[in-house]
Design a protein around this motif. Structure first.
Motif, short mmCIF file in Angstrom:
data_model
loop_
_atom_site.label_atom_id
_atom_site.label_comp_id
_atom_site.label_asym_id
_atom_site.label_seq_id
_atom_site.Cartn_x
_atom_site.Cartn_y
_atom_site.Cartn_z
N ALA A 66 -0.03 10.40 1.04
CA ALA A 66 0.12 8.94 1.07
C ALA A 66 1.44 8.55 0.40
N ASP A 67 1.74 9.17 -0.74
CA ASP A 67 2.96 8.82 -1.48
C ASP A 67 4.24 9.09 -0.69
N ILE A 68 4.25 10.12 0.15
CA ILE A 68 5.47 10.46 0.89
C ILE A 68 5.78 9.40 1.95
N GLN A 69 4.81 8.56 2.28
CA GLN A 69 5.00 7.51 3.28
C GLN A 69 5.41 6.18 2.67
N VAL A 70 5.40 6.09 1.35
CA VAL A 70 5.66 4.83 0.65
C VAL A 70 7.03 4.25 0.97
N ALA A 71 8.07 5.05 1.00
CA ALA A 71 9.43 4.53 1.23
C ALA A 71 9.52 3.81 2.57
N ARG A 72 8.93 4.38 3.62
CA ARG A 72 8.94 3.75 4.95
C ARG A 72 8.23 2.41 4.92
N ILE A 73 7.05 2.37 4.32
CA ILE A 73 6.25 1.15 4.30
C ILE A 73 6.90 0.09 3.43
N ALA A 74 7.45 0.51 2.29
CA ALA A 74 8.12 -0.43 1.38
C ALA A 74 9.29 -1.11 2.08
N LYS A 75 10.06 -0.35 2.83
CA LYS A 75 11.23 -0.90 3.53
C LYS A 75 10.80 -1.89 4.61
N ILE A 76 9.79 -1.54 5.39
CA ILE A 76 9.35 -2.40 6.50
C ILE A 76 8.68 -3.67 5.99
N ARG A 77 7.85 -3.54 4.99
CA ARG A 77 7.09 -4.68 4.48
C ARG A 77 7.80 -5.46 3.39
N GLY A 78 8.88 -4.90 2.86
CA GLY A 78 9.59 -5.59 1.78
C GLY A 78 8.80 -5.63 0.48
N ILE A 79 8.00 -4.61 0.25
CA ILE A 79 7.20 -4.50 -0.97
C ILE A 79 7.84 -3.42 -1.84
N PRO A 80 7.95 -3.65 -3.14
CA PRO A 80 8.53 -2.61 -4.00
C PRO A 80 7.73 -1.30 -3.93
N ALA A 81 8.44 -0.20 -3.87
CA ALA A 81 7.79 1.12 -3.78
C ALA A 81 6.87 1.36 -4.96
N THR A 82 7.23 0.86 -6.12
CA THR A 82 6.38 1.06 -7.30
C THR A 82 5.01 0.40 -7.09
N LEU B 117 -7.15 2.12 2.19
CA LEU B 117 -5.79 1.91 1.69
C LEU B 117 -5.02 0.93 2.57
N ASN B 118 -5.15 1.05 3.87
CA ASN B 118 -4.45 0.15 4.79
C ASN B 118 -5.02 -1.28 4.75
N ILE B 119 -6.32 -1.40 4.52
CA ILE B 119 -6.90 -2.74 4.35
C ILE B 119 -6.31 -3.40 3.11
N ALA B 120 -6.25 -2.63 2.01
CA ALA B 120 -5.67 -3.15 0.77
C ALA B 120 -4.19 -3.48 0.97
N LEU B 121 -3.51 -2.68 1.75
CA LEU B 121 -2.09 -2.93 2.03
C LEU B 121 -1.91 -4.25 2.78
N ASP B 122 -2.76 -4.52 3.75
CA ASP B 122 -2.69 -5.79 4.47
C ASP B 122 -3.02 -6.99 3.57
N ASP B 123 -3.84 -6.77 2.55
CA ASP B 123 -4.22 -7.85 1.64
C ASP B 123 -3.16 -8.14 0.59
N LEU B 124 -2.16 -7.27 0.44
CA LEU B 124 -1.10 -7.54 -0.54
C LEU B 124 -0.31 -8.76 -0.11
N LYS B 125 0.02 -9.56 -1.08
CA LYS B 125 0.81 -10.76 -0.75
C LYS B 125 2.26 -10.50 -1.10
N ALA C 54 1.41 2.36 -6.93
CA ALA C 54 0.28 1.90 -7.74
C ALA C 54 -0.95 1.67 -6.86
N LEU C 55 -0.74 1.16 -5.65
CA LEU C 55 -1.85 0.94 -4.72
C LEU C 55 -2.48 2.28 -4.33
#
Length: 187
Positions: free
Chosen positions: A135-151, A179-187, A155-156
């Motif tokens: 999961a952690d190795i995918q964080v950089a991709r998701i952070a860039k696309i969603r504009g959410i800090p990698a940290t 994890l993906n449900i929680a990701l969608d719920d992040l504001k 933590a999620l």
């Protein structure tokens, strides 16, 4: 001959009644007391069923954590692996294609850093979990696309990581659907 045939027929009838009738009814009654009432434990989000807790789901969008690949395309009715050996050319080609796809979507990740479960299917083809490293190795991709800090995403992942059973049996794991449900719920 009659001495052997009649007891064999009686035994067969008794076993059919017990093993094809009573035992399945007993197991069904136990299943009805389990979460999901024997039909599987559904996961709901915003009042809608979005999947099953213990069955892997396909996530391929770059804005989501990807699941472990499935040899049966996540079809629970046809659970199973590919049955191809580790030296099979078709299997090696499939794994290499998965590696290449992962590297294209995750620039900056080195081939040797990709956790094996992101490029190989599980034996059932329905594994709902990943290791925290996968999961952690995918964080950089998701952070860039969603504009959410990698940290925040790390933590999620930590928040949704379940440790080994009783602190010692099995590996730590992350349920990709939750994890993906929680990701969608992040504001």
């Amino acid at each position: 001959m009659k001495r052997y045939i009649l007891p064999a027929i009686r035994l067969t009838v008794v076993l059919i009644v017990v093993l094809a009738g009573i035992f399945p009814l007993f197991i069904s009654a136990i299943a009805k007391m389990a979460p999901g009432k024997g039909d599987g434990e559904t996961v709901t989000h915003n009042g809608r069923i979005v999947g099953y807790a213990n069955i892997g789901q396909k996530f391929t969008g770059d804005k989501y954590f990807w699941s472990r690949p499935s040899a049966v395309d996540y079809n629970a009715a046809g659970s199973g692996g590919s049955n191809k050996g580790a030296a099979n050319p078709d299997y090696l080609k499939t794994v290499q294609e998965r590696i290449d796809t992962f590297l294209v979507h995750n620039p900056g990740v080195r081939k040797e850093d990709i956790p094996v479960e992101l490029v190989t299917a599980s034996a059932s083809g329905l594994d709902p979990d990943l290791s925290p490293a996968a999961a952690d190795i995918q964080v950089a991709r998701i952070a860039k696309i969603r504009g959410i800090p990698a940290t925040r995403l790390h933590a999620l992942v930590d928040q949704y990581t379940k440790g080994p059973l009783l602190g010692m049996l099995g590996p730590s794991k992350v349920n990709v659907l939750q994890l993906n449900i929680a990701l969608d719920d992040l504001k």
